[in-house]
Structure formats: C-alpha cells, structure tokens
Design a protein around this motif. Sequence first.
Motif, mmCIF file in Angstrom:
data_model
loop_
_atom_site.group_PDB
_atom_site.id
_atom_site.type_symbol
_atom_site.label_atom_id
_atom_site.label_comp_id
_atom_site.label_asym_id
_atom_site.label_seq_id
_atom_site.Cartn_x
_atom_site.Cartn_y
_atom_site.Cartn_z
ATOM 1 N N LEU A 65 19.815 -13.000 0.136
ATOM 2 C CA LEU A 65 18.348 -13.037 0.171
ATOM 3 C C LEU A 65 17.799 -12.017 1.169
ATOM 4 C CD1 LEU A 65 17.556 -16.851 0.004
ATOM 5 C CD2 LEU A 65 16.905 -15.116 -1.666
ATOM 6 N N GLN A 66 18.449 -11.898 2.309
ATOM 7 C CA GLN A 66 18.024 -10.925 3.323
ATOM 8 C C GLN A 66 18.116 -9.504 2.771
ATOM 9 O OE1 GLN A 66 16.731 -11.754 6.376
ATOM 10 N NE2 GLN A 66 16.244 -9.602 6.553
ATOM 11 N N GLN A 99 15.399 -4.770 0.648
ATOM 12 C CA GLN A 99 15.260 -3.772 -0.410
ATOM 13 C C GLN A 99 13.821 -3.747 -0.932
ATOM 14 O OE1 GLN A 99 17.994 -4.441 -3.641
ATOM 15 N NE2 GLN A 99 16.869 -3.088 -5.032
ATOM 16 N N TRP A 100 13.258 -4.915 -1.192
ATOM 17 C CA TRP A 100 11.880 -4.986 -1.693
ATOM 18 C C TRP A 100 10.881 -4.513 -0.638
ATOM 19 C CZ3 TRP A 100 12.550 -10.417 -4.251
ATOM 20 C CH2 TRP A 100 13.220 -10.264 -5.466
ATOM 21 N N GLN A 101 11.150 -4.816 0.627
ATOM 22 C CA GLN A 101 10.262 -4.354 1.689
ATOM 23 C C GLN A 101 10.306 -2.835 1.806
ATOM 24 O OE1 GLN A 101 8.010 -6.302 3.443
ATOM 25 N NE2 GLN A 101 7.262 -4.270 3.984
ATOM 26 N N LYS A 102 11.489 -2.253 1.628
ATOM 27 C CA LYS A 102 11.614 -0.790 1.664
ATOM 28 C C LYS A 102 10.813 -0.175 0.526
ATOM 29 C CE LYS A 102 14.934 3.033 1.723
ATOM 30 N NZ LYS A 102 13.928 3.927 1.241
ATOM 31 N N ASP A 126 7.852 2.413 1.187
ATOM 32 C CA ASP A 126 7.833 3.752 0.586
ATOM 33 C C ASP A 126 6.506 4.012 -0.115
ATOM 34 O OD1 ASP A 126 10.398 4.139 1.535
ATOM 35 O OD2 ASP A 126 11.374 3.846 -0.421
ATOM 36 N N LYS A 127 6.025 3.028 -0.851
ATOM 37 C CA LYS A 127 4.728 3.175 -1.532
ATOM 38 C C LYS A 127 3.598 3.300 -0.511
ATOM 39 C CE LYS A 127 5.691 1.052 -5.992
ATOM 40 N NZ LYS A 127 5.371 2.210 -6.834
ATOM 41 N N GLN A 128 3.693 2.564 0.584
ATOM 42 C CA GLN A 128 2.677 2.643 1.624
ATOM 43 C C GLN A 128 2.678 4.029 2.276
ATOM 44 O OE1 GLN A 128 0.320 0.193 2.413
ATOM 45 N NE2 GLN A 128 -0.566 1.861 3.585
ATOM 46 N N ALA A 129 3.858 4.580 2.493
ATOM 47 C CA ALA A 129 3.962 5.922 3.072
ATOM 48 C C ALA A 129 3.356 6.962 2.114
ATOM 49 C CB ALA A 129 5.420 6.266 3.363
ATOM 50 N N GLN A 142 3.310 -6.573 -3.219
ATOM 51 C CA GLN A 142 3.607 -7.493 -2.108
ATOM 52 C C GLN A 142 3.490 -8.943 -2.571
ATOM 53 O OE1 GLN A 142 0.759 -5.932 0.757
ATOM 54 N NE2 GLN A 142 2.443 -5.380 2.132
ATOM 55 N N LYS A 143 2.432 -9.236 -3.300
ATOM 56 C CA LYS A 143 2.221 -10.602 -3.802
ATOM 57 C C LYS A 143 3.329 -10.991 -4.777
ATOM 58 C CE LYS A 143 -1.202 -13.508 -6.051
ATOM 59 N NZ LYS A 143 -2.501 -13.569 -6.716
ATOM 60 N N LYS A 144 3.689 -10.055 -5.666
ATOM 61 C CA LYS A 144 4.727 -10.336 -6.657
ATOM 62 C C LYS A 144 6.075 -10.603 -5.988
ATOM 63 C CE LYS A 144 7.058 -8.210 -10.604
ATOM 64 N NZ LYS A 144 8.248 -7.427 -10.361
ATOM 65 N N ARG A 145 6.391 -9.826 -4.966
ATOM 66 C CA ARG A 145 7.692 -9.959 -4.312
ATOM 67 C C ARG A 145 7.737 -11.092 -3.282
ATOM 68 N NH1 ARG A 145 10.747 -7.365 -7.841
ATOM 69 N NH2 ARG A 145 10.702 -5.110 -7.679
#
Length: 172
Positions: A46-47, A52-55, A59-62, A101-104
């Motif tokens: 899970l971690q 992976q999802w946070q990255k 990336d999209k935020q960058a 973010q909401k989906k993940r």
Amino acid sequence: MKKLFFVAVIWMALAHTAAAQQRYAIIDTRYILEKIPEYKDADKKLQQIGDQWQKEIDDKQAQLDKMYKSYEAEQFMLSDALKKKREDELFVMEKEIRDLQKKRFGFEGDLFKERQRLVKPVQDKVYTAVQKMAIAKAYDFVLDKSEGITVIFADPKLDKSEDVLRELGIKN
C-alpha cells in the motif's frame, strides 16, 4: 423505612454480583497486526502504491506550475483570446489534478479500495481469532486499546493480544 433500606441493600448487592460476573479482556489490534507477516506485506505494498500515485500527482503539479510560470511571463504579450485560452488550459489542468487526488486518495478512492482488498482479509482473520478466544474463555467483552477507545489503565494480565497471536499461529 427499614424495608426501603433493605431493598436498596439487596439491589446494590445484586448489581455488584452481576458486575463481578462479567469477564472482559483487552487486546491491542495494532500490536497484533504488526506481528502478522501478511499485514506487513500488505502495508508495504500500500505504501508503494500510494507513493507511486503521489508521484504521479506531483509530476502533474510540477507541469501545472511550469505552465503557470510560462503564462505569467508571456501574458503581457498575448492577445485577449490567447490569454483566455491559456487560462482555460490552466483551469482544466488544476481540475484534473484535484480529480486525480480525489480518485486516488479520496474517501472510498483507489487507495481505500486497495486497503480493503489487501488488509481486510488479515483483519478478518484477527477478528475471527478474537471471537474464538472470547468464546473459548467466556469473555463478555473484549476491548481494543489500540484505537478509538481510550484506556487510561489496563492491568497487563488482562491484555490478551498474545493469546490472539497464538490463535493465529504466530509465535512472538
């Protein structure tokens, strides 16, 4: 008056006797789960998924930040139509990031579903072991001191976490 006093004394004695007959145990599910290899593996997985999802989101935020800085630098040279188009692109990108973010990570999002898929079977095994132990040892209540219930003091001899681990076949 004597009858009322006598009835009150008998009632208190019965209440005390009933309370004394209740048997209870205290367990620490967090401690138990941390001793189960399957839970450790699921937690690690899970971690990794969460990282992976946070990255992906980072990336999209960058990319959005880069688009925004580019827009700020060029906005004075753009026509009104081009400004509007670029602002719309920025807005769409921001919405995509929020939706992702909401989906993940949102309530009942992908991470929640993965947790249910990976951790719930292990939790169910623990709860089954607790039920078996409680029935076998005739406990009326089993309290979990790990989360939700605050236990100010618990006699260590009441902690039956090791019994649950033995029921699960895990040696400490």
